[in-house]
Write a protein that holds these residues in place. Structure first.
Motif, PDB file in Angstrom:
ATOM      1  N   ASP A   1       0.895  -1.119   0.215  1.00 22.58           N
ATOM      2  CA  ASP A   1       0.274   0.318  -0.137  1.00 22.58           C
ATOM      3  C   ASP A   1       0.739   1.506   0.304  1.00 22.58           C
ATOM      4  OD1 ASP A   1      -1.866   1.784   0.133  1.00 22.58           O
ATOM      5  OD2 ASP A   1      -2.971   1.394   2.132  1.00 22.58           O
ATOM      6  N   PRO A   2       0.956   2.200  -0.647  1.00 23.12           N
ATOM      7  CA  PRO A   2       1.929   3.174  -1.268  1.00 23.12           C
ATOM      8  C   PRO A   2       1.174   4.196  -0.694  1.00 23.12           C
ATOM      9  CG  PRO A   2       0.553   2.848  -3.153  1.00 23.12           C
ATOM     10  CD  PRO A   2      -0.151   1.893  -2.642  1.00 23.12           C
ATOM     11  N   ALA A   3       0.500   4.217   0.524  1.00 21.94           N
ATOM     12  CA  ALA A   3       0.371   5.521   1.313  1.00 21.94           C
ATOM     13  C   ALA A   3       0.924   5.031   2.414  1.00 21.94           C
ATOM     14  CB  ALA A   3      -1.194   5.180   2.147  1.00 21.94           C
ATOM     15  N   VAL A   4       1.654   7.282   2.191  1.00 22.18           N
ATOM     16  CA  VAL A   4       2.462   8.278   2.778  1.00 22.18           C
ATOM     17  C   VAL A   4       1.917   8.477   3.821  1.00 22.18           C
ATOM     18  CG1 VAL A   4       4.059   9.726   2.504  1.00 22.18           C
ATOM     19  CG2 VAL A   4       3.854   8.107   1.115  1.00 22.18           C
ATOM     20  N   LEU A   5       1.599   7.634   5.153  1.00 17.90           N
ATOM     21  CA  LEU A   5       1.105   8.055   6.483  1.00 17.90           C
ATOM     22  C   LEU A   5       1.665   6.446   7.332  1.00 17.90           C
ATOM     23  CD1 LEU A   5      -1.405  10.050   7.450  1.00 17.90           C
ATOM     24  CD2 LEU A   5      -2.368   8.062   6.864  1.00 17.90           C
ATOM     25  N   HIS A   6       2.064   6.990   8.863  1.00 20.75           N
ATOM     26  CA  HIS A   6       1.860   6.157   9.243  1.00 20.75           C
ATOM     27  C   HIS A   6       1.007   6.232  10.442  1.00 20.75           C
ATOM     28  CE1 HIS A   6       6.319   7.466   9.083  1.00 20.75           C
ATOM     29  NE2 HIS A   6       5.736   8.527   9.592  1.00 20.75           N
ATOM     30  N   PHE A   7       0.411   4.931  10.237  1.00 20.28           N
ATOM     31  CA  PHE A   7      -1.146   4.141  10.992  1.00 20.28           C
ATOM     32  C   PHE A   7      -1.010   2.663  11.132  1.00 20.28           C
ATOM     33  CE2 PHE A   7      -5.628   4.255  11.409  1.00 20.28           C
ATOM     34  CZ  PHE A   7      -6.116   3.683  11.474  1.00 20.28           C
ATOM     35  N   ASN A   8      -1.381   2.547  12.005  1.00 15.33           N
ATOM     36  CA  ASN A   8      -1.367   1.373  12.766  1.00 15.33           C
ATOM     37  C   ASN A   8      -2.652   0.707  12.863  1.00 15.33           C
ATOM     38  OD1 ASN A   8      -1.231  -1.189  14.569  1.00 15.33           O
ATOM     39  ND2 ASN A   8       0.526  -0.285  15.728  1.00 15.33           N
ATOM     40  N   HIS A   9      -3.297  -0.019  12.234  1.00 14.68           N
ATOM     41  CA  HIS A   9      -4.765  -0.850  12.824  1.00 14.68           C
ATOM     42  C   HIS A   9      -4.409  -1.470  14.038  1.00 14.68           C
ATOM     43  CE1 HIS A   9      -6.623   0.187   8.297  1.00 14.68           C
ATOM     44  NE2 HIS A   9      -8.030   0.462   8.951  1.00 14.68           N
ATOM     45  N   ALA A  10      -3.278  -1.933  13.894  1.00 13.74           N
ATOM     46  CA  ALA A  10      -3.962  -3.279  15.782  1.00 13.74           C
ATOM     47  C   ALA A  10      -3.887  -2.259  16.405  1.00 13.74           C
ATOM     48  CB  ALA A  10      -2.293  -4.500  15.240  1.00 13.74           C
ATOM     49  N   ALA A  11      -3.186  -0.975  16.491  1.00 11.26           N
ATOM     50  CA  ALA A  11      -3.065  -0.058  17.934  1.00 11.26           C
ATOM     51  C   ALA A  11      -4.673   1.056  18.275  1.00 11.26           C
ATOM     52  CB  ALA A  11      -1.566   0.940  17.403  1.00 11.26           C
ATOM     53  N   HIS A  12      -5.249   1.048  16.599  1.00  6.57           N
ATOM     54  CA  HIS A  12      -6.502   1.277  16.710  1.00  6.57           C
ATOM     55  C   HIS A  12      -7.663   0.650  17.563  1.00  6.57           C
ATOM     56  CE1 HIS A  12      -5.064   4.705  14.323  1.00  6.57           C
ATOM     57  NE2 HIS A  12      -5.813   4.950  15.278  1.00  6.57           N
TER      58      HIS A  12
ATOM     59  N   PHE B   1       0.337  17.960  22.222  1.00  2.00           N
ATOM     60  CA  PHE B   1      -0.400  18.388  20.495  1.00  2.00           C
ATOM     61  C   PHE B   1       0.854  17.162  19.927  1.00  2.00           C
ATOM     62  CE2 PHE B   1       1.918  22.357  20.888  1.00  2.00           C
ATOM     63  CZ  PHE B   1       3.116  21.755  20.179  1.00  2.00           C
ATOM     64  N   PRO B   2      -0.162  16.593  19.159  1.00  2.00           N
ATOM     65  CA  PRO B   2       1.001  15.701  18.145  1.00  2.00           C
ATOM     66  C   PRO B   2       1.166  15.899  17.235  1.00  2.00           C
ATOM     67  CG  PRO B   2      -0.894  15.453  17.837  1.00  2.00           C
ATOM     68  CD  PRO B   2      -1.697  15.649  19.195  1.00  2.00           C
ATOM     69  N   PRO B   3       2.928  15.745  16.755  1.00  2.03           N
ATOM     70  CA  PRO B   3       3.788  16.090  15.204  1.00  2.03           C
ATOM     71  C   PRO B   3       2.685  16.000  14.539  1.00  2.03           C
ATOM     72  CG  PRO B   3       4.593  15.396  15.989  1.00  2.03           C
ATOM     73  CD  PRO B   3       3.275  14.809  17.284  1.00  2.03           C
ATOM     74  N   CYS B   4       2.667  16.254  13.549  1.00  2.94           N
ATOM     75  CA  CYS B   4       2.766  16.641  12.203  1.00  2.94           C
ATOM     76  C   CYS B   4       3.890  15.015  11.536  1.00  2.94           C
ATOM     77  CB  CYS B   4       3.067  16.987  10.834  1.00  2.94           C
ATOM     78  SG  CYS B   4       2.937  18.886  11.417  1.00  2.94           S
ATOM     79  N   ALA B   5       4.554  14.888  12.163  1.00  4.17           N
ATOM     80  CA  ALA B   5       6.020  13.181  11.327  1.00  4.17           C
ATOM     81  C   ALA B   5       4.964  12.098  12.321  1.00  4.17           C
ATOM     82  CB  ALA B   5       6.812  14.141  12.721  1.00  4.17           C
ATOM     83  N   LYS B   6       4.229  12.451  13.647  1.00  5.27           N
ATOM     84  CA  LYS B   6       3.455  11.419  13.643  1.00  5.27           C
ATOM     85  C   LYS B   6       2.458  10.919  12.977  1.00  5.27           C
ATOM     86  CE  LYS B   6       0.266   9.821  17.521  1.00  5.27           C
ATOM     87  NZ  LYS B   6       0.702   9.036  18.525  1.00  5.27           N
ATOM     88  N   CYS B   7       1.733  10.721  11.851  1.00  6.50           N
ATOM     89  CA  CYS B   7       1.451  10.737  11.109  1.00  6.50           C
ATOM     90  C   CYS B   7       2.098  10.780   9.668  1.00  6.50           C
ATOM     91  CB  CYS B   7      -0.096  10.385  11.079  1.00  6.50           C
ATOM     92  SG  CYS B   7      -1.350  10.762  12.576  1.00  6.50           S
ATOM     93  N   HIS B   8       2.235  11.598  10.274  1.00  5.82           N
ATOM     94  CA  HIS B   8       3.196  11.924   7.902  1.00  5.82           C
ATOM     95  C   HIS B   8       4.646  11.822   8.142  1.00  5.82           C
ATOM     96  CE1 HIS B   8      -0.994  13.908   6.802  1.00  5.82           C
ATOM     97  NE2 HIS B   8      -0.987  14.121   7.644  1.00  5.82           N
ATOM     98  N   GLU B   9       4.540  11.821   6.898  1.00  6.24           N
ATOM     99  CA  GLU B   9       6.426  11.679   6.318  1.00  6.24           C
ATOM    100  C   GLU B   9       6.573  13.880   6.336  1.00  6.24           C
ATOM    101  OE1 GLU B   9       8.213   9.536   3.665  1.00  6.24           O
ATOM    102  OE2 GLU B   9       8.281  10.869   2.154  1.00  6.24           O
ATOM    103  N   VAL B  10       7.479  14.098   6.516  1.00  6.03           N
ATOM    104  CA  VAL B  10       7.572  15.882   7.016  1.00  6.03           C
ATOM    105  C   VAL B  10       9.230  15.865   6.230  1.00  6.03           C
ATOM    106  CG1 VAL B  10       7.456  17.832   8.238  1.00  6.03           C
ATOM    107  CG2 VAL B  10       5.808  15.626   8.768  1.00  6.03           C
TER     108      VAL B  10
END
Lengths: 546, 322
Positions: free
Chosen positions: A248-259, A406-415
């Motif tokens: 999945d080429p989506a550029v996002l830090h996402f963890n399904h299991a953690a949710h 507050f969460p940083p952008c880099a928590k989810c995004h590639e900065v």
């Protein structure tokens, strides 16, 4: 037994004067002759006269062709239902050799439909090649070639004279006739050039149709030879996203299991890591799949997951607990950078004081602003640069209270930081809206199932690059013929979306859900995709034959 | 024709041919039902690629064979007329006619794929069913009617001579009518003499009066009952058509006439009996043979329309060179 005993002589005496009875007319004999004569004359006269072509039609013509329903010669070129003139012309003008050839052609008529098909192609230009369905044709921008097939006859699949309604799509058995025969697939293969570009080896997500829908496309080897299969369950190619090595080429830090998922959906699972959250109405709610993944407005596929609709409630970009309504802008890094400057922050605090604190006095406003800056300093943020680093990259350190962080952008995004005072670059997430590209998909008929009955990997996936769409084999567990043909297929009641584990288990065990080709590959040609190959020359007529 | 043991070979042939046709049909159009039986390649792809059964090679084969059988069946009429031709016994032809046409039932159904199609083909199927039904009706009648006729008609007349035989009965009745007057006049004096002699010495019945009454009774009966009955085109509705009513009438008449006239009454009774038997025979003959008035003409129509159907099917697929 004869009541009156008579001798043979007495019996014969009855006929003594009437031995020529057979020469005299008898009503029975003449009735037969007259009826037979009428039949001969009547039948020959009947077939000799011209008749309306509708007499010979095998059934009503479809709505698509009703314009020339009374003009049979539009398709049956040269067919004149006049027996007498046809036979006399055959015997009067044709030479013996031509007659023999005509009779031979007539005898082979059942195997040759060239003239009928030519009539089809006169209107449906370019369709002498069987073309893939319109959804598959829509992938041309991401292909360097498109495969077609040179079929023997249009009416192999497209049947006329079936009724006055719109001509239906060919039944699935017609699809299997070719797609179940490898030799046929190889011998009829025709390849056309496409002006697209092949996706990279790991696959790509792109809006290549210009309809604001991002589709995942897997690469395909070239030239592509379709492979035959017996049914959806047996031999049907895997879905495009199943190929090995795809990500999945989506550029996002996402963890399904953690949710995590709601305990109610997984009674045997450990308690989720995500505690219930409070809804705007103050109720407690345990996170479920459907909190983020919602069906499309038309029931097909899923709506795009967006930060504003689905993530903000938990991942708030609030600035601090003291000013809860004040949030860091999302999506635009430049806007964020400007807002985090001193002047920007001052404006934000001033606006907040007036709008939410109802502080209208200038001095009080200034005091409020100063107080906020002091609190920032107490958090270790005393320069714009430090603030920007925390916003974009690091977030608040652990010693800051949770309410403040507050969460940083880099928590989810590639900065990416280009350096100097340039605005950081956030790589677009490029999440796919569609993974199935050759057929629509509706979740509604699957409402009796649990999400993880199909999306089994979602329970344990911790990487964004994991493709969580089910493989074809999962679908084929239900979409296959019944194991026991005597049973009735287990089906959910129409309109009932309640989860039913028992029904799901039955379907998984017994099958019985439709697996016809048309079920998933409907709408063969759209008007925008008709006659794609009308003006093209085949790139390769048949790569398997010289 | 009686269906007896001599038909067994034909029954076996028909059953085997039906089974073979069924196997071919299933193997070509429903291959999943009979996976162990593979068709030769000459029959084309299995299942056929086109949405038609009659136009496929196997469908055409069924149709052609059926039409050839129709032609052969129609040739039976010619064979019967030309009995001296050395092309097989007529009985054999008749057996072949019966069983081969029965064989056409599955062949035609397989050819059309159990669909009636459009106007022409539906009409053709209706014609076919009329021909087959009338033929089977005739065949069924032939199994029991001849025997029944033999039992109920001990003196069966030649069917085509029945009008003449009936005319003969009328002539005999008219002859009796003429005889009635002279016979009485001849007998009257002798009877009168016998009567007067009797009255001289003993008490005797009035013979002359009895004779007159007898003659009158017979004349009246002859005029009122027998003549109308014998002259009627169809005597079915007449009282004397009923054996019981006739028996009662004639018994009463015999009792009311003198012994001299009883032979005449018996003759009248015989004529009426003959007339009754002729009527019964006519009715039976109609049952036994009238189906041919339907079967034969419709068979010819079927031949013509079948040819027309075949021709038109070819025309609409592939026209002849113009």
């Amino acid at each position: 037994m004869d009541v009156f005993q008579r001798t043979t002589k007495q019996i014969a005496a009855k006929y003594k004067e009437h031995l020529d009875y057979f020469r005299r007319p008898h009503y029975f004999r003449y009735t037969k002759i007259i009826c037979f004569a009428l039949a001969v004359v009547g039948s020959i006269a009947f077939v000799s006269f011209p008749h309306e072509p509708v007499l010979f039609s095998t059934g009503p013509i479809c709505k698509n062709h009703e314009r020339f329903a009374d003009n049979c010669e539009k398709c049956h070129v040269g067919a004149k239902p006049d027996l007498v003139s046809n036979v006399t012309s055959l015997f009067s003008t044709a030479k013996p050799a031509e007659m023999k050839a005509g009779v031979q052609r007539a005898l082979h008529a059942s195997n040759s439909l060239a003239e009928l098909d030519q009539a089809c192609n006169d209107c449906h230009k370019g369709f002498e090649y069987h073309q893939p369905q319109s959804l598959a044709l829509g992938l041309r921008p991401v292909r360097t070639e498109v495969s077609g097939a040179k079929v023997t006859s249009c009416s192999e699949c497209h049947h006329e004279h079936q009724g006055p309604d719109k001509m239906p799509n060919p039944p699935y058995i017609d699809c299997i006739n070719c797609h179940g025969n490898q030799m046929k697939l190889e011998h009829t293969l025709v390849t056309f050039k496409a002006d697209g570009r092949q996706p990279p080896p790991l696959g790509m997500v792109a809006d290549f149709k210009g309809d604001n829908v991002r589709r995942f496309v897997a690469p395909r080897p070239s030239p592509h030879q379709p492979v035959s299969f017996a049914s959806f369950r047996v031999g049907h190619p895997a879905f495009g996203y199943e190929s090995e090595g795809l990500r999945d080429p989506a550029v996002l830090h996402f963890n399904h299991a953690a949710h995590g998922l709601a305990e109610a959906e997984q009674p045997n699972r450990k308690p989720t890591t995500i505690p219930p959250f409070k809804t705007p109405t103050g109720e407690k709610h345990q996170l479920t799949c459907t909190d983020c993944h919602k069906p499309g407005a038309d029931g097909f596929f899923m709506q795009r997951v967006t930060y504003d609709e689905h993530c903000r409630q938990c991942h708030s970009l609030h600035f601090s607990a003291d000013v809860p309504e004040l949030t860091i802008p999302h999506r635009d890094p430049e806007k964020v950078r400007v807002a985090m400057q001193s002047t920007g922050l001052t404006s934000l605090f001033l606006e907040y004081a007036g709008t939410y604190m109802k502080i209208n006095d200038r001095a009080q406003q200034q005091a409020f602003i100063d107080d906020q800056f002091r609190k920032l300093q107490a958090r270790g943020i005393d320069t714009t640069e430090k603030l920007l680093i925390r916003v974009f990259r690091t977030g608040d350190p652990p010693n800051v209270t949770k309410d403040q962080a507050f969460p940083p952008c880099a928590k989810c995004h590639e900065v990416n930081f280009p350096g100097g005072n340039s605005t950081p670059k956030i790589t677009p997430t490029n999440m796919a809206d569609r993974w199935l590209t050759r057929g629509p998909f509706k979740h509604e008929p699957h409402g009796h199932m649990n999400c993880t009955d199909c999306h089994r990997q979602a329970k344990t996936s911790s990487k964004t690059s994991d493709i969580l769409l089910p493989p074809k084999t999962y679908c084929a567990e239900c979409h296959r013929p019944l194991e026991n043909a005597d049973h009735t297929p287990a089906m959910p009641r129409q309109g009932v979306l309640k989860q039913d584990p028992e029904l799901t288990a039955r379907q998984l065990t017994e099958g019985g859900v439709s697996s016809n080709c048309q079920y998933c590959h409907p709408r063969y040609h759209s008007t925008s995709e008709t006659a794609v190959f009308a003006k093209q020359t085949p790139l390769l007529r048949n790569p398997h034959k010289p | 024709m009686l269906v007896n043991r001599s038909h067994i070979p034909w029954i076996i042939i028909t059953v085997i041919a039906t089974a073979l046709a069924t196997a071919l049909f299933l193997a070509n159009f429903h291959p999943a039902t009979i996976p162990f039986f593979k068709l030769p390649g000459v029959f084309g792809p299995v299942p056929p690629v086109r949405n038609t059964i009659g136009g496929t090679p196997l469908g055409l084969l069924f149709g052609i064979i059926s039409y050839l059988i129709f032609l052969f069946a129609a040739a039976l009429g010619i064979r019967k007329k030309r009995r001296t031709l050395p092309i097989g016994h007529v009985q054999t032809w008749l057996r072949a006619h019966i069983w081969l046409t029965i064989l056409t039932v599955p062949l035609v159904l397989f050819h059309c794929g159990f669909h009636f199609g459009g106007i022409l083909t539906t009409s053709l199927m209706v014609l076919y069913f009329i021909v087959m039904a009338s033929g089977l009706y005739g065949l069924a009648l032939q199994q029991f009617m001849p025997g029944m006729m033999g039992r109920r008609l001990p003196q069966e007349a030649v069917f085509e001579a029945i009008p003449e035989v009936r005319g003969e009965l009328v002539e005999l009745a008219e002859k009796l009518w003429k005889e009635l007057s002279p016979a009485v006049k001849k007998a009257a004096p002798a009877m009168a003499a016998a009567g007067s002699a009797a009255t001289a010495t003993t008490l005797l019945p009035d013979v002359a009066q009895d004779e007159e009454l007898s003659r009158k009774a017979i004349s009246e009966f002859l005029h009122d009952e027998v003549f109308p009955y014998l002259r009627m085109a169809s005597g079915r509705d007449h009282r004397l058509a009923s054996p019981r009513a006739a028996e009662d009438s004639f018994r009463l008449l015999k009792m009311s006439v003198t012994p001299f006239w009883r032979p005449s009454v018996e003759r009248m009774e015989q004529w009426c009996y003959d007339r009754r038997m002729l009527d019964v025979q006519t009715r039976y003959q109609h049952w036994l043979h009238f189906w041919l008035v339907v079967h034969v003409p419709f068979s010819f129509i079927l031949l013509v329309i079948t040819f027309w159907h075949a021709y038109m099917a070819v025309v609409y697929l592939k026209p002849f060179p113009s």
